[in-house]
Design an enzyme around this catalytic site. Sequence first.
Site, PDB file in Angstrom:
ATOM      1  N   SER A 144       1.590   6.761   3.182  1.00  0.00           N
ATOM      2  CA  SER A 144       1.137   7.474   4.371  1.00  0.00           C
ATOM      3  C   SER A 144       2.148   8.547   4.727  1.00  0.00           C
ATOM      4  O   SER A 144       3.344   8.419   4.409  1.00  0.00           O
ATOM      5  CB  SER A 144       1.007   6.476   5.527  1.00  0.00           C
ATOM      6  OG  SER A 144       0.893   7.151   6.758  1.00  0.00           O
ATOM      7  N   TYR A 157       4.384   0.270  11.595  1.00  0.00           N
ATOM      8  CA  TYR A 157       3.556   0.768  10.481  1.00  0.00           C
ATOM      9  C   TYR A 157       4.357   1.738   9.622  1.00  0.00           C
ATOM     10  O   TYR A 157       4.407   1.618   8.386  1.00  0.00           O
ATOM     11  CB  TYR A 157       2.304   1.443  11.042  1.00  0.00           C
ATOM     12  CG  TYR A 157       1.438   2.099   9.981  1.00  0.00           C
ATOM     13  CD1 TYR A 157       0.619   1.340   9.162  1.00  0.00           C
ATOM     14  CD2 TYR A 157       1.447   3.480   9.809  1.00  0.00           C
ATOM     15  CE1 TYR A 157      -0.172   1.944   8.186  1.00  0.00           C
ATOM     16  CE2 TYR A 157       0.665   4.088   8.835  1.00  0.00           C
ATOM     17  CZ  TYR A 157      -0.147   3.318   8.027  1.00  0.00           C
ATOM     18  OH  TYR A 157      -0.922   3.906   7.063  1.00  0.00           O
TER      19      TYR A 157
HETATM   20  N1  LIG Z   1      -7.423   5.891   6.947  1.00  0.00           N
HETATM   21  C1  LIG Z   1      -6.352   6.687   7.056  1.00  0.00           C
HETATM   22  O1  LIG Z   1      -6.391   7.744   7.703  1.00  0.00           O
HETATM   23  C2  LIG Z   1      -5.070   6.306   6.356  1.00  0.00           C
HETATM   24  C3  LIG Z   1      -3.970   7.183   6.494  1.00  0.00           C
HETATM   25  C4  LIG Z   1      -2.791   6.885   5.836  1.00  0.00           C
HETATM   26  C5  LIG Z   1      -2.703   5.745   5.058  1.00  0.00           C
HETATM   27  N2  LIG Z   1      -3.780   4.902   4.951  1.00  0.00           N
HETATM   28  C6  LIG Z   1      -3.603   3.697   4.130  1.00  0.00           C
HETATM   29  O2  LIG Z   1      -4.686   3.547   3.230  1.00  0.00           O
HETATM   30  C7  LIG Z   1      -4.929   2.153   2.999  1.00  0.00           C
HETATM   31  C8  LIG Z   1      -6.406   1.835   3.219  1.00  0.00           C
HETATM   32  O3  LIG Z   1      -6.714   2.120   4.575  1.00  0.00           O
HETATM   33  P1  LIG Z   1      -8.215   2.274   5.106  1.00  0.00           P
HETATM   34  O4  LIG Z   1      -8.157   3.318   6.142  1.00  0.00           O
HETATM   35  O5  LIG Z   1      -9.174   2.385   4.000  1.00  0.00           O
HETATM   36  O6  LIG Z   1      -8.393   0.863   5.848  1.00  0.00           O
HETATM   37  P2  LIG Z   1      -9.699  -0.042   6.196  1.00  0.00           P
HETATM   38  O7  LIG Z   1     -10.936   0.777   6.195  1.00  0.00           O
HETATM   39  O8  LIG Z   1      -9.335  -0.771   7.440  1.00  0.00           O
HETATM   40  O9  LIG Z   1      -9.736  -1.065   4.976  1.00  0.00           O
HETATM   41  C9  LIG Z   1      -8.663  -1.972   4.819  1.00  0.00           C
HETATM   42  C10 LIG Z   1      -8.940  -2.910   3.666  1.00  0.00           C
HETATM   43  O10 LIG Z   1      -7.852  -3.849   3.572  1.00  0.00           O
HETATM   44  C11 LIG Z   1      -8.355  -5.184   3.622  1.00  0.00           C
HETATM   45  N3  LIG Z   1      -7.373  -6.055   4.275  1.00  0.00           N
HETATM   46  C12 LIG Z   1      -6.796  -5.882   5.488  1.00  0.00           C
HETATM   47  N4  LIG Z   1      -5.980  -6.908   5.761  1.00  0.00           N
HETATM   48  C13 LIG Z   1      -6.036  -7.751   4.699  1.00  0.00           C
HETATM   49  C14 LIG Z   1      -5.432  -8.989   4.384  1.00  0.00           C
HETATM   50  N5  LIG Z   1      -4.586  -9.606   5.223  1.00  0.00           N
HETATM   51  N6  LIG Z   1      -5.715  -9.577   3.192  1.00  0.00           N
HETATM   52  C15 LIG Z   1      -6.585  -8.976   2.329  1.00  0.00           C
HETATM   53  N7  LIG Z   1      -7.181  -7.810   2.566  1.00  0.00           N
HETATM   54  C16 LIG Z   1      -6.914  -7.195   3.749  1.00  0.00           C
HETATM   55  C17 LIG Z   1      -9.681  -5.048   4.392  1.00  0.00           C
HETATM   56  O11 LIG Z   1     -10.596  -6.096   4.098  1.00  0.00           O
HETATM   57  P3  LIG Z   1     -10.840  -7.355   5.124  1.00  0.00           P
HETATM   58  O12 LIG Z   1     -10.840  -6.797   6.497  1.00  0.00           O
HETATM   59  O13 LIG Z   1     -12.129  -7.952   4.692  1.00  0.00           O
HETATM   60  O14 LIG Z   1      -9.685  -8.266   4.860  1.00  0.00           O
HETATM   61  C18 LIG Z   1     -10.212  -3.730   3.852  1.00  0.00           C
HETATM   62  O15 LIG Z   1     -10.823  -3.920   2.597  1.00  0.00           O
HETATM   63  C19 LIG Z   1      -3.986   1.397   3.928  1.00  0.00           C
HETATM   64  O16 LIG Z   1      -2.839   0.992   3.216  1.00  0.00           O
HETATM   65  C20 LIG Z   1      -3.605   2.436   4.976  1.00  0.00           C
HETATM   66  O17 LIG Z   1      -2.341   2.197   5.543  1.00  0.00           O
HETATM   67  C21 LIG Z   1      -4.949   5.158   5.596  1.00  0.00           C
END
Ligand SMILES: NC(=O)c1ccc[n+]([C@@H]2O[C@H](COP(=O)([O-])OP(=O)(O)OC[C@H]3O[C@@H](n4cnc5c(N)ncnc54)[C@H](OP(=O)(O)O)[C@@H]3O)[C@@H](O)[C@H]2O)c1
Length: 256
Positions: A144, A157
């Site tokens: 990130s 975070y």
């Molecule tokens: N979206 C953004 O703008 C953004 C920006 C910078 C970085 N990121 C990074 O990109 C990555 C993906 O983010 P996203 O935005 O796609 O998030 P998201 O839509 O909330 O999806 C998160 C995923 O992680 C799984 N997860 C969460 N906690 C878990 C646990 N304890 N055990 C197993 N699985 C778990 C969730 O499944 P369940 O809920 O079913 O467990 C889901 O599949 C993350 O590392 C985030 O920090 C995102």
Amino acid sequence: MANRLAGKVVIITGGTKGIGKGIAYMAAGEGAKVVISGRNAADGERVTEEIRSSYGAEAHFVQGDIGSEEGCRRLIAQTVERFGRVDGLVNNAGIFPRGTMLATTEELYDSIFAVNAKAPFFCSKYAIEAMQSTGGGSIVHMGSTHGYKGGFNLAAYGCSKGMLRTLSRHIAAHYAKDQIRSNWVTVGWVASEGEIELHENMGSSLGDLQERAKTAVPSGRMQTAEDMAYGVVYLLSDESNQVTGSELAIAGGLNM
Ligand SMILES: NC(=O)c1ccc[n+]([C@@H]2O[C@H](COP(=O)([O-])OP(=O)(O)OC[C@H]3O[C@@H](n4cnc5c(N)ncnc54)[C@H](OP(=O)(O)O)[C@@H]3O)[C@@H](O)[C@H]2O)c1
């Protein structure tokens, strides 16, 4: 699709939603056998079914919390049991609850670090063991822009992503001799399920976020899961076989 991952077994943690789901679909389209993890069984079954029916690829869902060493060990062990090897691991699962440093409790800190730092560490540990036994592999860490200092309201975070960045460089430095590569992606701003839900709870709609992005993001828009997947597929593929220890910013300039 060019079959750039043909024959490879790729694990995507948190592949049931958002960015991870987008990576899972593109990896399947490129010929990989895909393993996704997550806690919600319905989401996992839906995505694996979509991979089989739309991409004709093999897919497996491992349900469970990966915030413990045992959860990570199980994920890698079930992958090896099902497909015999691990060629790629995408450390994607992550949570991003808000909190300034002064507002962060030990409980919040531990919950963030369990998923964002401990899970990538132990998933990588068991993936490296599996990769060593088959001649190498590629690990990609979804970082990130906050991994460098962390937004004011994303203290724990940001620090958890800093750990992930060090993990990526540690693996790159010490396992290249085993043909195991490790690279970090600086994710910009993606309207994933998690991001939308978080902002809806704070009173902003998807439309509000897209409007804000026109000025907040130098490129003028939010990124998509597909934007991330293009880079990740490259890092998982043999096209990048001499790329390790790198940082790829897919952030529309938000990283500057
Ligand atoms: N979206 C953004 O703008 C953004 C920006 C910078 C970085 N990121 C990074 O990109 C990555 C993906 O983010 P996203 O935005 O796609 O998030 P998201 O839509 O909330 O999806 C998160 C995923 O992680 C799984 N997860 C969460 N906690 C878990 C646990 N304890 N055990 C197993 N699985 C778990 C969730 O499944 P369940 O809920 O079913 O467990 C889901 O599949 C993350 O590392 C985030 O920090 C995102």
